[in-house]
Design a protein around this motif. Structure first.
Motif, PDB file in Angstrom:
ATOM      1  N   GLY A   8       0.779  -1.229   0.000  1.00 52.24           N
ATOM      2  CA  GLY A   8       0.000   0.000   0.000  1.00 52.24           C
ATOM      3  C   GLY A   8       0.813   1.282   0.000  1.00 52.24           C
ATOM      4  O   GLY A   8       0.235   2.370  -0.071  1.00 52.24           O
ATOM      5  N   GLY A   9       2.120   1.168   0.091  1.00 50.62           N
ATOM      6  CA  GLY A   9       2.935   2.372   0.042  1.00 50.62           C
ATOM      7  C   GLY A   9       2.949   2.986  -1.341  1.00 50.62           C
ATOM      8  O   GLY A   9       2.432   2.404  -2.308  1.00 50.62           O
ATOM      9  N   GLY A  10       3.521   4.178  -1.432  1.00 47.34           N
ATOM     10  CA  GLY A  10       3.612   4.831  -2.728  1.00 47.34           C
ATOM     11  C   GLY A  10       3.936   6.298  -2.584  1.00 47.34           C
ATOM     12  O   GLY A  10       4.347   6.759  -1.512  1.00 47.34           O
ATOM     13  N   LEU A  11       3.748   7.023  -3.682  1.00 45.33           N
ATOM     14  CA  LEU A  11       4.012   8.456  -3.735  1.00 45.33           C
ATOM     15  C   LEU A  11       2.687   9.198  -3.690  1.00 45.33           C
ATOM     16  O   LEU A  11       1.766   8.886  -4.460  1.00 45.33           O
ATOM     17  CB  LEU A  11       4.773   8.797  -5.018  1.00 45.33           C
ATOM     18  CG  LEU A  11       4.999  10.273  -5.313  1.00 45.33           C
ATOM     19  CD1 LEU A  11       5.877  10.908  -4.250  1.00 45.33           C
ATOM     20  CD2 LEU A  11       5.622  10.426  -6.702  1.00 45.33           C
ATOM     21  N   VAL A  12       2.594  10.180  -2.815  1.00 45.81           N
ATOM     22  CA  VAL A  12       1.359  10.948  -2.665  1.00 45.81           C
ATOM     23  C   VAL A  12       1.722  12.398  -2.375  1.00 45.81           C
ATOM     24  O   VAL A  12       2.778  12.684  -1.800  1.00 45.81           O
ATOM     25  CB  VAL A  12       0.481  10.351  -1.539  1.00 45.81           C
ATOM     26  CG1 VAL A  12       1.165  10.453  -0.190  1.00 45.81           C
ATOM     27  CG2 VAL A  12      -0.893  10.979  -1.514  1.00 45.81           C
ATOM     28  N   GLN A  13       0.867  13.300  -2.773  1.00 41.59           N
ATOM     29  CA  GLN A  13       1.085  14.706  -2.487  1.00 41.59           C
ATOM     30  C   GLN A  13       0.689  15.028  -1.047  1.00 41.59           C
ATOM     31  O   GLN A  13      -0.155  14.340  -0.454  1.00 41.59           O
ATOM     32  CB  GLN A  13       0.278  15.576  -3.444  1.00 41.59           C
ATOM     33  CG  GLN A  13       0.802  15.580  -4.862  1.00 41.59           C
ATOM     34  CD  GLN A  13       0.100  16.615  -5.741  1.00 41.59           C
ATOM     35  OE1 GLN A  13      -1.049  16.952  -5.503  1.00 41.59           O
ATOM     36  NE2 GLN A  13       0.796  17.097  -6.745  1.00 41.59           N
ATOM     37  N   ALA A  14       1.300  16.066  -0.516  1.00 39.18           N
ATOM     38  CA  ALA A  14       0.943  16.510   0.827  1.00 39.18           C
ATOM     39  C   ALA A  14      -0.557  16.769   0.920  1.00 39.18           C
ATOM     40  O   ALA A  14      -1.156  17.336  -0.010  1.00 39.18           O
ATOM     41  CB  ALA A  14       1.723  17.769   1.177  1.00 39.18           C
ATOM     42  N   GLY A  15      -1.141  16.319   2.023  1.00 31.75           N
ATOM     43  CA  GLY A  15      -2.575  16.431   2.207  1.00 31.75           C
ATOM     44  C   GLY A  15      -3.344  15.218   1.748  1.00 31.75           C
ATOM     45  O   GLY A  15      -4.546  15.098   2.044  1.00 31.75           O
ATOM     46  N   GLY A  16      -2.679  14.343   1.036  1.00 33.27           N
ATOM     47  CA  GLY A  16      -3.335  13.151   0.518  1.00 33.27           C
ATOM     48  C   GLY A  16      -3.407  12.026   1.538  1.00 33.27           C
ATOM     49  O   GLY A  16      -3.028  12.191   2.705  1.00 33.27           O
ATOM     50  N   SER A  17      -3.878  10.869   1.078  1.00 32.64           N
ATOM     51  CA  SER A  17      -4.094   9.715   1.950  1.00 32.64           C
ATOM     52  C   SER A  17      -3.524   8.457   1.322  1.00 32.64           C
ATOM     53  O   SER A  17      -3.429   8.336   0.093  1.00 32.64           O
ATOM     54  CB  SER A  17      -5.591   9.501   2.196  1.00 32.64           C
ATOM     55  OG  SER A  17      -6.170  10.610   2.850  1.00 32.64           O
ATOM     56  N   LEU A  18      -3.145   7.539   2.197  1.00 26.56           N
ATOM     57  CA  LEU A  18      -2.742   6.194   1.802  1.00 26.56           C
ATOM     58  C   LEU A  18      -3.248   5.222   2.856  1.00 26.56           C
ATOM     59  O   LEU A  18      -3.393   5.592   4.031  1.00 26.56           O
ATOM     60  CB  LEU A  18      -1.224   6.059   1.699  1.00 26.56           C
ATOM     61  CG  LEU A  18      -0.507   6.628   0.483  1.00 26.56           C
ATOM     62  CD1 LEU A  18       1.004   6.509   0.663  1.00 26.56           C
ATOM     63  CD2 LEU A  18      -0.943   5.919  -0.786  1.00 26.56           C
ATOM     64  N   ARG A  19      -3.464   3.987   2.429  1.00 30.56           N
ATOM     65  CA  ARG A  19      -3.829   2.936   3.371  1.00 30.56           C
ATOM     66  C   ARG A  19      -2.823   1.801   3.249  1.00 30.56           C
ATOM     67  O   ARG A  19      -2.726   1.170   2.185  1.00 30.56           O
ATOM     68  CB  ARG A  19      -5.234   2.410   3.090  1.00 30.56           C
ATOM     69  CG  ARG A  19      -5.755   1.443   4.156  1.00 30.56           C
ATOM     70  CD  ARG A  19      -6.973   0.716   3.653  1.00 30.56           C
ATOM     71  NE  ARG A  19      -7.735   0.092   4.726  1.00 30.56           N
ATOM     72  CZ  ARG A  19      -8.602  -0.902   4.550  1.00 30.56           C
ATOM     73  NH1 ARG A  19      -8.817  -1.374   3.329  1.00 30.56           N
ATOM     74  NH2 ARG A  19      -9.271  -1.414   5.578  1.00 30.56           N
TER      75      ARG A  19
END
Length: 124
Positions: A8-19
């Motif tokens: 479930g990891g990855g690259l996301v912009q600030a303010g975003g979400s990951l599970r």
């Protein structure tokens, strides 16, 4: 013996979400308290969140309190970390860990088994 695999990891912009997910195999998953740790380059591994074997008790590092939620599904042998309002400072390799101690544990040496980790990168 228990084997742990994070995903479930990855690259996301600030303010975003990951599970993040942590799938366990081997001995009974419900026998273990579980935890999430993270390690950024050049820094020590730090506690993020922990959950008791039943899921009835949880604990969070101050840096993630109110943004991250730890949970587990013992029927699916899986633990989760929902991460919201992500910040660049959350960038790290995230590890799941299992402890034979039944209660929430905060220190790495209290955990008996570790996954290989999943990279989380938060861009600004």
């Amino acid at each position: 013996q228990v084997q742990l695999v994070e995903s479930g990891g990855g690259l996301v912009q600030a303010g975003g979400s990951l599970r993040l997910s942590c799938a366990a195999s081997g001995r009974s998953f419900s026998s273990y308290a579980m935890g999430w740790f993270r390690q950024a380059p050049g820094k020590e591994r730090e506690f993020v969140a922990g959950i008791s074997w039943s899921g009835g008790s949880t604990y969070y590092a101050d840096s993630v309190k109110g943004r991250f939620t730890i949970s587990r599904d013992n029927a699916k042998n899986t633990m989760y970390l929902q991460m919201n309002s992500l910040k660049p400072d959350d960038t790290a390799v995230y590890y799941c860990a299992a402890s034979l101690r039944p209660h929430v544990n905060l220190r790495p040496h209290e955990y008996d088994y570790w996954g290989q980790g999943t990279q989380v990168t938060v861009s600004s």
